[in-house]
Scaffold this motif. Structure first.
Motif, mmCIF file in Angstrom:
data_model
loop_
_atom_site.group_PDB
_atom_site.id
_atom_site.type_symbol
_atom_site.label_atom_id
_atom_site.label_comp_id
_atom_site.label_asym_id
_atom_site.label_seq_id
_atom_site.Cartn_x
_atom_site.Cartn_y
_atom_site.Cartn_z
ATOM 1 N N MET A 1 -57.690 53.893 18.364
ATOM 2 C CA MET A 1 -57.696 55.180 17.910
ATOM 3 C C MET A 1 -57.692 56.104 17.631
ATOM 4 O O MET A 1 -56.346 56.294 16.676
ATOM 5 C CB MET A 1 -57.454 55.717 20.169
ATOM 6 C CG MET A 1 -57.677 57.493 20.637
ATOM 7 S SD MET A 1 -57.125 56.880 22.390
ATOM 8 C CE MET A 1 -57.836 58.575 23.004
ATOM 9 N N ALA A 2 -58.437 57.022 17.478
ATOM 10 C CA ALA A 2 -58.132 57.884 16.383
ATOM 11 C C ALA A 2 -56.970 59.213 16.269
ATOM 12 O O ALA A 2 -57.130 59.190 18.210
ATOM 13 C CB ALA A 2 -59.890 58.439 15.651
ATOM 14 N N ILE A 3 -56.441 59.807 15.680
ATOM 15 C CA ILE A 3 -55.839 61.000 16.149
ATOM 16 C C ILE A 3 -56.394 61.820 15.935
ATOM 17 O O ILE A 3 -57.523 62.236 15.307
ATOM 18 C CB ILE A 3 -54.702 60.605 15.439
ATOM 19 C CG1 ILE A 3 -53.758 59.714 15.098
ATOM 20 C CG2 ILE A 3 -54.167 62.280 15.248
ATOM 21 C CD1 ILE A 3 -52.796 60.124 14.051
ATOM 22 N N SER A 4 -56.239 63.001 17.158
ATOM 23 C CA SER A 4 -57.243 63.919 17.333
ATOM 24 C C SER A 4 -56.956 65.236 16.707
ATOM 25 O O SER A 4 -55.869 65.088 15.789
ATOM 26 C CB SER A 4 -56.935 64.608 19.295
ATOM 27 O OG SER A 4 -56.189 65.095 19.573
#
Length: 72
Positions: free
Chosen positions: A1-4
């Motif tokens: 999951m990508a870091i926001s």
């Protein structure tokens, strides 16, 4: 999951706060060292005058006015 983006900003903020803390400690240390050196220089100057404690007290109350004492 990508870091926001928000998490990235939070991480960057945490790093900046850590750096700030380090720099504040460094500034405090340097201020203390400066004070110590200034005090050492003052003590050296006073000792170089070769005054008794009583003469020093008079000198500090009235700089430059020591009857019978020539400071060079």
């Amino acid at each position: 999951m990508a870091i926001s983006k928000l998490e990235k900003i939070d991480n960057e903020l945490a790093k900046a706060r850590a750096k700030l803390s380090e720099w504040q400690a460094k500034v405090k240390e340097l201020e203390q060292k400066r004070q110590e050196e200034e005090n050492a220089q003052i003590v050296g100057m006073v000792r170089a005058m070769n005054l008794t404690p009583a003469q020093l007290a008079v000198f500090l109350k009235q700089p430059g006015q020591l009857p019978g004492v020539s400071i060079s």
